[in-house]
Write a protein that holds these residues in place. Structure first.
Motif, PDB file in Angstrom:
ATOM      1  N   GLN A 182       0.853  -1.185   0.000  1.00 47.06           N
ATOM      2  CA  GLN A 182       0.000   0.000   0.000  1.00 47.06           C
ATOM      3  C   GLN A 182       0.892   1.239   0.000  1.00 47.06           C
ATOM      4  OE1 GLN A 182      -2.518   0.505   3.415  1.00 47.06           O
ATOM      5  NE2 GLN A 182      -4.008   1.666   2.241  1.00 47.06           N
ATOM      6  N   THR A 183       0.613   2.159  -0.909  1.00 47.31           N
ATOM      7  CA  THR A 183       1.397   3.384  -0.989  1.00 47.31           C
ATOM      8  C   THR A 183       0.977   4.342   0.118  1.00 47.31           C
ATOM      9  OG1 THR A 183      -0.179   4.484  -2.452  1.00 47.31           O
ATOM     10  CG2 THR A 183       1.565   3.180  -3.506  1.00 47.31           C
ATOM     11  N   LYS A 184       1.832   5.303   0.393  1.00 47.89           N
ATOM     12  CA  LYS A 184       1.497   6.302   1.402  1.00 47.89           C
ATOM     13  C   LYS A 184       0.300   7.130   0.943  1.00 47.89           C
ATOM     14  CE  LYS A 184       6.001   6.617   3.570  1.00 47.89           C
ATOM     15  NZ  LYS A 184       7.128   7.495   3.930  1.00 47.89           N
ATOM     16  N   SER A 185       0.228   7.414  -0.345  1.00 45.87           N
ATOM     17  CA  SER A 185      -0.923   8.158  -0.871  1.00 45.87           C
ATOM     18  C   SER A 185      -2.213   7.387  -0.634  1.00 45.87           C
ATOM     19  CB  SER A 185      -0.748   8.426  -2.365  1.00 45.87           C
ATOM     20  OG  SER A 185       0.357   9.248  -2.596  1.00 45.87           O
ATOM     21  N   ALA A 186      -2.174   6.086  -0.835  1.00 43.53           N
ATOM     22  CA  ALA A 186      -3.362   5.261  -0.605  1.00 43.53           C
ATOM     23  C   ALA A 186      -3.741   5.265   0.874  1.00 43.53           C
ATOM     24  CB  ALA A 186      -3.119   3.834  -1.087  1.00 43.53           C
ATOM     25  N   GLY A 208     -12.971  11.735   9.136  1.00 41.01           N
ATOM     26  CA  GLY A 208     -11.853  12.362   8.448  1.00 41.01           C
ATOM     27  C   GLY A 208     -10.552  12.136   9.190  1.00 41.01           C
ATOM     28  N   THR A 209      -9.586  13.021   8.980  1.00 38.95           N
ATOM     29  CA  THR A 209      -8.283  12.896   9.619  1.00 38.95           C
ATOM     30  C   THR A 209      -7.643  14.268   9.767  1.00 38.95           C
ATOM     31  OG1 THR A 209      -6.185  11.685   9.559  1.00 38.95           O
ATOM     32  CG2 THR A 209      -7.017  12.518   7.457  1.00 38.95           C
ATOM     33  N   THR A 210      -6.696  14.370  10.656  1.00 43.73           N
ATOM     34  CA  THR A 210      -5.967  15.622  10.862  1.00 43.73           C
ATOM     35  C   THR A 210      -4.597  15.529  10.215  1.00 43.73           C
ATOM     36  OG1 THR A 210      -4.945  14.887  12.926  1.00 43.73           O
ATOM     37  CG2 THR A 210      -7.104  15.960  13.092  1.00 43.73           C
ATOM     38  N   LEU A 211      -3.948  16.677  10.059  1.00 42.45           N
ATOM     39  CA  LEU A 211      -2.590  16.676   9.526  1.00 42.45           C
ATOM     40  C   LEU A 211      -1.661  15.875  10.429  1.00 42.45           C
ATOM     41  CD1 LEU A 211      -2.112  20.344   8.240  1.00 42.45           C
ATOM     42  CD2 LEU A 211      -2.637  18.308   6.924  1.00 42.45           C
ATOM     43  N   ALA A 212      -1.854  15.973  11.737  1.00 39.38           N
ATOM     44  CA  ALA A 212      -1.014  15.240  12.687  1.00 39.38           C
ATOM     45  C   ALA A 212      -1.158  13.726  12.500  1.00 39.38           C
ATOM     46  CB  ALA A 212      -1.361  15.634  14.114  1.00 39.38           C
ATOM     47  N   GLN A 253       6.168  15.555   6.229  1.00 40.35           N
ATOM     48  CA  GLN A 253       6.007  16.865   6.839  1.00 40.35           C
ATOM     49  C   GLN A 253       4.695  17.474   6.345  1.00 40.35           C
ATOM     50  OE1 GLN A 253       9.463  19.287   6.323  1.00 40.35           O
ATOM     51  NE2 GLN A 253      10.846  17.690   7.071  1.00 40.35           N
ATOM     52  N   GLN A 254       4.215  18.493   7.088  1.00 44.55           N
ATOM     53  CA  GLN A 254       2.911  19.077   6.777  1.00 44.55           C
ATOM     54  C   GLN A 254       2.840  19.671   5.379  1.00 44.55           C
ATOM     55  OE1 GLN A 254       1.385  21.670   9.792  1.00 44.55           O
ATOM     56  NE2 GLN A 254       1.354  20.073  11.343  1.00 44.55           N
ATOM     57  N   HIS A 255       3.917  20.264   4.891  1.00 45.20           N
ATOM     58  CA  HIS A 255       3.857  20.860   3.552  1.00 45.20           C
ATOM     59  C   HIS A 255       3.699  19.791   2.476  1.00 45.20           C
ATOM     60  CE1 HIS A 255       8.247  20.114   3.910  1.00 45.20           C
ATOM     61  NE2 HIS A 255       8.178  19.916   2.611  1.00 45.20           N
ATOM     62  N   SER A 256       4.236  18.599   2.716  1.00 36.28           N
ATOM     63  CA  SER A 256       4.076  17.501   1.757  1.00 36.28           C
ATOM     64  C   SER A 256       2.630  17.005   1.743  1.00 36.28           C
ATOM     65  CB  SER A 256       5.013  16.345   2.115  1.00 36.28           C
ATOM     66  OG  SER A 256       6.354  16.759   2.055  1.00 36.28           O
ATOM     67  N   LEU A 265      -2.919  16.968  -0.755  1.00 38.31           N
ATOM     68  CA  LEU A 265      -4.323  17.389  -0.730  1.00 38.31           C
ATOM     69  C   LEU A 265      -4.656  18.238  -1.951  1.00 38.31           C
ATOM     70  CD1 LEU A 265      -4.782  18.301   3.055  1.00 38.31           C
ATOM     71  CD2 LEU A 265      -5.411  16.171   1.893  1.00 38.31           C
ATOM     72  N   THR A 266      -3.746  19.119  -2.336  1.00 40.21           N
ATOM     73  CA  THR A 266      -3.943  19.933  -3.540  1.00 40.21           C
ATOM     74  C   THR A 266      -4.017  19.036  -4.775  1.00 40.21           C
ATOM     75  OG1 THR A 266      -2.826  21.824  -2.560  1.00 40.21           O
ATOM     76  CG2 THR A 266      -2.933  21.756  -4.975  1.00 40.21           C
ATOM     77  N   GLY A 267      -3.150  18.041  -4.837  1.00 37.32           N
ATOM     78  CA  GLY A 267      -3.169  17.100  -5.962  1.00 37.32           C
ATOM     79  C   GLY A 267      -4.466  16.326  -6.041  1.00 37.32           C
TER      80      GLY A 267
END
Length: 82
Positions: A9-13, A24-28, A37-40, A45-47
């Protein structure tokens, strides 16, 4: 039982699975699950938004912001029919 040749399973998945939960989920939580990291995470999310996922941002009672997928991408066939 998964087969030995199945893809890991990929991290994106993993992030999409977290975002798909009812609460849902939080950035943490995503940081902990992916070691990103949060910017990644924000870039991912933008993608997802560019891929036609509909994301909502909600305030939780504990002063955290939760993100949730409310609609997945629309198939190209469905776009043409609309």
């Amino acid at each position: 039982m998964s087969s030995p040749k199945s893809k890991p399973q990929t991290k994106s998945a993993k992030v999409i699975a977290l975002l798909s939960r009812a609460k849902g989920t939080t950035l943490a939580e995503i940081c902990e699950a992916t070691n990103w990291q949060q910017h990644s995470i924000r870039a991912l999310l933008t993608g997802l938004r560019k891929k036609d996922y509909v994301l909502t941002r909600e305030e939780r009672g504990d002063d955290e912001t939760a993100y949730r997928i409310t609609q997945g991408p629309i198939d190209k066939d469905e776009k043409g029919a609309a």
